[in-house]
Design a protein around this motif. Structure first.
Motif, mmCIF file in Angstrom:
data_model
loop_
_atom_site.group_PDB
_atom_site.id
_atom_site.type_symbol
_atom_site.label_atom_id
_atom_site.label_comp_id
_atom_site.label_asym_id
_atom_site.label_seq_id
_atom_site.Cartn_x
_atom_site.Cartn_y
_atom_site.Cartn_z
ATOM 1 N N PHE A 469 34.728 54.993 33.208
ATOM 2 C CA PHE A 469 33.825 54.046 34.109
ATOM 3 C C PHE A 469 35.042 53.083 34.864
ATOM 4 O O PHE A 469 36.134 52.959 34.434
ATOM 5 N N ASP A 470 34.655 52.536 35.962
ATOM 6 C CA ASP A 470 35.398 51.682 36.438
ATOM 7 C C ASP A 470 34.778 50.304 36.386
ATOM 8 O O ASP A 470 33.508 50.104 36.277
ATOM 9 N N ALA A 471 35.798 49.409 36.305
ATOM 10 C CA ALA A 471 35.423 47.932 36.192
ATOM 11 C C ALA A 471 36.026 46.912 36.907
ATOM 12 O O ALA A 471 37.473 47.298 37.222
ATOM 13 N N PHE A 472 35.625 46.003 37.573
ATOM 14 C CA PHE A 472 35.942 44.978 38.372
ATOM 15 C C PHE A 472 35.564 43.655 37.529
ATOM 16 O O PHE A 472 34.445 43.410 37.409
ATOM 17 N N VAL A 473 36.562 43.008 37.177
ATOM 18 C CA VAL A 473 36.446 41.809 36.235
ATOM 19 C C VAL A 473 37.125 40.686 36.809
ATOM 20 O O VAL A 473 38.186 40.805 36.887
ATOM 21 N N ASP A 474 36.203 39.596 37.217
ATOM 22 C CA ASP A 474 37.016 38.496 37.705
ATOM 23 C C ASP A 474 36.090 37.263 37.109
ATOM 24 O O ASP A 474 35.227 37.035 37.603
ATOM 25 N N VAL A 497 38.700 50.327 24.059
ATOM 26 C CA VAL A 497 38.888 50.807 25.634
ATOM 27 C C VAL A 497 40.572 50.711 25.966
ATOM 28 O O VAL A 497 41.178 49.822 25.493
ATOM 29 N N ARG A 498 40.644 51.714 27.078
ATOM 30 C CA ARG A 498 42.162 51.702 27.486
ATOM 31 C C ARG A 498 41.811 51.623 29.066
ATOM 32 O O ARG A 498 41.303 52.406 29.543
ATOM 33 N N ALA A 499 42.463 50.562 29.624
ATOM 34 C CA ALA A 499 42.253 50.193 31.069
ATOM 35 C C ALA A 499 43.328 50.457 31.835
ATOM 36 O O ALA A 499 44.465 49.892 31.481
ATOM 37 N N ASN A 500 43.530 50.881 32.964
ATOM 38 C CA ASN A 500 44.582 50.871 33.921
ATOM 39 C C ASN A 500 44.178 50.390 35.281
ATOM 40 O O ASN A 500 42.863 50.660 35.888
ATOM 41 N N GLY A 501 45.047 49.553 35.862
ATOM 42 C CA GLY A 501 44.850 48.940 37.231
ATOM 43 C C GLY A 501 45.576 48.136 37.699
ATOM 44 O O GLY A 501 46.484 47.621 36.917
ATOM 45 N N CYS A 502 45.867 47.652 39.045
ATOM 46 C CA CYS A 502 46.761 46.912 39.584
ATOM 47 C C CYS A 502 48.216 47.213 39.283
ATOM 48 O O CYS A 502 48.888 46.213 39.258
ATOM 49 N N GLY A 503 48.433 48.500 39.101
ATOM 50 C CA GLY A 503 49.645 48.826 38.847
ATOM 51 C C GLY A 503 50.188 48.636 37.630
ATOM 52 O O GLY A 503 51.507 48.825 37.274
ATOM 53 N N ALA A 504 49.490 48.158 36.566
ATOM 54 C CA ALA A 504 50.012 47.765 35.241
ATOM 55 C C ALA A 504 48.969 48.736 34.109
ATOM 56 O O ALA A 504 47.963 48.490 34.076
ATOM 57 N N TRP A 520 40.153 47.026 40.987
ATOM 58 C CA TRP A 520 39.018 47.859 40.185
ATOM 59 C C TRP A 520 40.235 48.322 39.153
ATOM 60 O O TRP A 520 41.075 48.743 39.432
ATOM 61 N N TRP A 521 39.588 48.303 37.765
ATOM 62 C CA TRP A 521 40.362 48.891 36.716
ATOM 63 C C TRP A 521 39.670 50.518 36.501
ATOM 64 O O TRP A 521 38.399 50.386 36.579
ATOM 65 N N THR A 522 40.518 51.624 35.984
ATOM 66 C CA THR A 522 40.065 52.878 35.400
ATOM 67 C C THR A 522 39.952 52.568 34.001
ATOM 68 O O THR A 522 40.890 52.428 33.366
#
Length: 584
Positions: A469-474, A497-504, A520-522
């Motif tokens: 899933f994709d997640a946006f968390v703020d 879970v394992r998240a990737n996003g924002c270049g990190a 957004w994170w993948t």
């Protein structure tokens, strides 16, 4: 060049992001996006103009709600019998467009310190052009003047203050640097009762030069008015000119801030917001002269307080910084200096992020606009300036909250509400398809409240499920977004879970949380499956501050034979509690 510390967005996982200024500048995002932050300065040609929220790509609803709330806080509260503040001016701008400018309440309202209201015909309504005593927002002007002297080569940032002001070396201050004054890490105490314990202006300035640190320089963060008074004495020493003249010729004059300065003339009193009825010292109603007692005792011109201004003038200053240090062709700072001004120098003191003069990343008043580069300051009289380079936005709330006295409580909820209104008017666009699941509990700060998004029972073909899933968390760091599984729909366990996003790249964690990255994170997960089970996404609110929100999109569950659930095609496979489908 120092590097900005990233906000932690996955528990102890995501690595620090590089200073965006060091990276290749990506394509310019469209107006009105929260999830596509700007990486550089606005074009120097960007000038403020009036426009509707729609023209700036914003949702007017959250802005209107924030303005309604500010107006309601100028009305008496049934519980206390008085308003949060007498009056206010709110200004919101995005991408050079002033989308809101609203006055409410009164600039002059009360007859005495007890809060006896004047007759209606003797009150002065608040106007959008009302002039306010900025209190500690004055520190920003002193800081900019100091940075101008650094650019001119008269001062070195890392040099001891005593190199330029030898008498400052007394009482163990010889090692205090210019940088430590600007970042409040000098070790000096918060203030001294200069107005009470010293008889005249020379002796009051000498008291600041003579004072001993209460902490070793560089050992701690301690916000101090004395830092800015010392900085005032420093810039006056190296230039041979008074601070008010340096501010006029170096900042307000070039930027055309005609209503900004120290010691307004008596003829301007009717256009100025009244402040406090003071009995100690016995000044009566302080109106048209600086409220801060020490600044008053220093003749109205002080490094820590004394500047008067309007919302529109402050917006020009904010836009000049968003533009990289210039406005309408008039430069007050170089772009690299502005970048340093908005860089955190206080990484050793978590929670006290501070640039060169500006506070950074302070959710208690920056609300949902908060991020590692979000800059601002507050003032004791009830003033607030927030500048958000990531969205090229400015949020200003000016109040006279000390009228008639300083004891009616905190206005921090109003400060956050204004910043939140602008942040929530910015769009978070769905990652896939026309909409995404958005939490609706993020608008509250109810400790322990949860929102759940639950699948129908799934019957895997094999012994393993894969989830993506994709997640946006703020959200507040105390908030958590978890993926959970259950074989009976009653007992639930967390799924790492394992998240990737924002270049990190991110490692495996049990919960997603954090703010400031605005992307957004993948997210991926694998879990054993020995029989039918349900999955759910649970977002739990903490007890602090709500952020821009939490969003889920592109939910898919698969097994060895293929796809079991594709939420983009089968919405009925999910049961939502505390979530809604949102297009932005």
């Amino acid at each position: 060049m120092r590097r900005l510390a990233s906000v932690t967005v996955l528990l102890a996982v995501l690595t620090a992001l590089a200073d965006p200024a060091d990276a290749e500048v990506p394509p310019v995002p469209p107006h009105g996006r929260f999830d596509q932050p700007y990486r550089g300065f606005a074009p120097p040609s960007t000038l403020l103009r009036d426009g509707s929220p729609a023209e700036a790509g914003l949702d007017p609803g959250p802005i209107d709600d924030a303005l309604r709330r500010v107006r309601s806080w100028t009305e008496p509260d049934p519980g206390t019998g008085h308003p949060m503040f007498s009056g206010a001016v709110t200004l919101l701008a995005h991408d050079g467009v002033v989308v809101a400018r609203r006055a409410s309440g009164y600039a002059l309202r009360y007859a005495d310190a007890a809060g006896t209201e004047l007759a209606e015909d003797r009150r002065i309504p608040m106007r959008t052009g009302t002039v306010f005593d900025l209190a500690s927002l004055s520190k920003l002007f002193t800081s900019i003047v100091a940075l101008q002297q650094i650019e001119a080569g008269r001062i070195e940032l890392t040099a001891p203050v005593a190199r330029y002001l030898p008498e400052f070396a007394t009482s163990g201050k010889g090692a205090i640097t210019v940088e430590q004054l600007l970042t409040h890490t000098s070790g000096l105490e918060p203030d001294l009762p200069l107005w009470r314990d010293w008889p005249d202006i020379p002796s009051r300035f000498k008291a600041v030069l003579d004072v001993a640190p209460v902490n070793p320089p560089g050992s701690t963060y301690l916000y101090s008015d004395l830092n800015m008074i010392a900085l005032q004495l420093l810039v006056q020493q190296v230039t041979g000119r008074r601070l008010d003249l340096l501010v006029r010729d170096g900042i307000t004059g070039p930027l055309g801030m005609a209503h900004t300065g120290y010691n307004p003339p008596p003829s301007a009193r009717a256009s100025i917001a009244a402040t406090e009825f003071e009995s100690d010292p016995p000044r009566g109603l302080v109106w048209g002269e600086v409220h801060d007692e020490n600044a008053w005792a220093l003749g109205g011109v002080a490094g820590h307080a004394g500047v008067f201004s309007t919302a529109d003038d402050l917006a020009v200053l904010g836009q000049a910084l968003l533009d990289g240090g210039s406005y309408a062709g008039h430069r007050i700072l170089r772009p690299d200096t502005v970048r340093e001004m908005l860089t955190d120098y206080n990484g050793a003191f978590p929670g006290d992020a501070h640039g060169l003069g500006f506070e950074l990343d302070q959710r208690w008043y920056m609300g949902a606009l908060t991020g590692p580069r979000t800059a601002g300051h507050t003032g004791f009289t009830g003033t607030t300036l927030v500048i958000d380079p990531a969205s090229r936005s400015i949020a200003i709330l000016l109040t006279n909250r000390v009228h008639p006295n300083r004891n009616w409580g905190s206005i921090n909820p109003a400060r956050r509400a204004v910043a939140d209104g602008l942040a929530r008017s910015l769009a978070v666009r769905p990652r896939r398809g026309p909409d995404a699941w958005a939490s609706i509990i993020g608008d509250t700060t109810t400790n322990g409240a949860s929102a759940t998004l639950t699948t129908v029972p799934l019957a895997p073909r094999g012994d393993r499920l894969t989830v993506s899933f994709d997640a946006f968390v703020d959200a507040d760091p105390a908030d958590q977004l978890l993926l959970e599984s259950s074989s009976d729909g009653v007992s639930w366990r967390a799924v790492p879970v394992r998240a990737n996003g924002c270049g990190a790249p991110g490692g495996e964690v049990n919960a997603l949380t954090g703010y400031g990255d605005r992307c957004w994170w993948t997210v991926r997960a694998k879990l054993p499956a020995s029989g039918p089970l349900r999955l759910r996404w649970r977002y739990t609110a903490g007890d602090e501050y709500a952020g821009r929100g939490v969003y889920l999109d592109a939910i898919r569950v698969g097994d060895a034979a293929g796809t079991l659930l594709d939420a983009e095609r089968d919405r009925d496979a999910l049961t939502a509690s505390g979530w809604r489908l949102a297009t932005r």
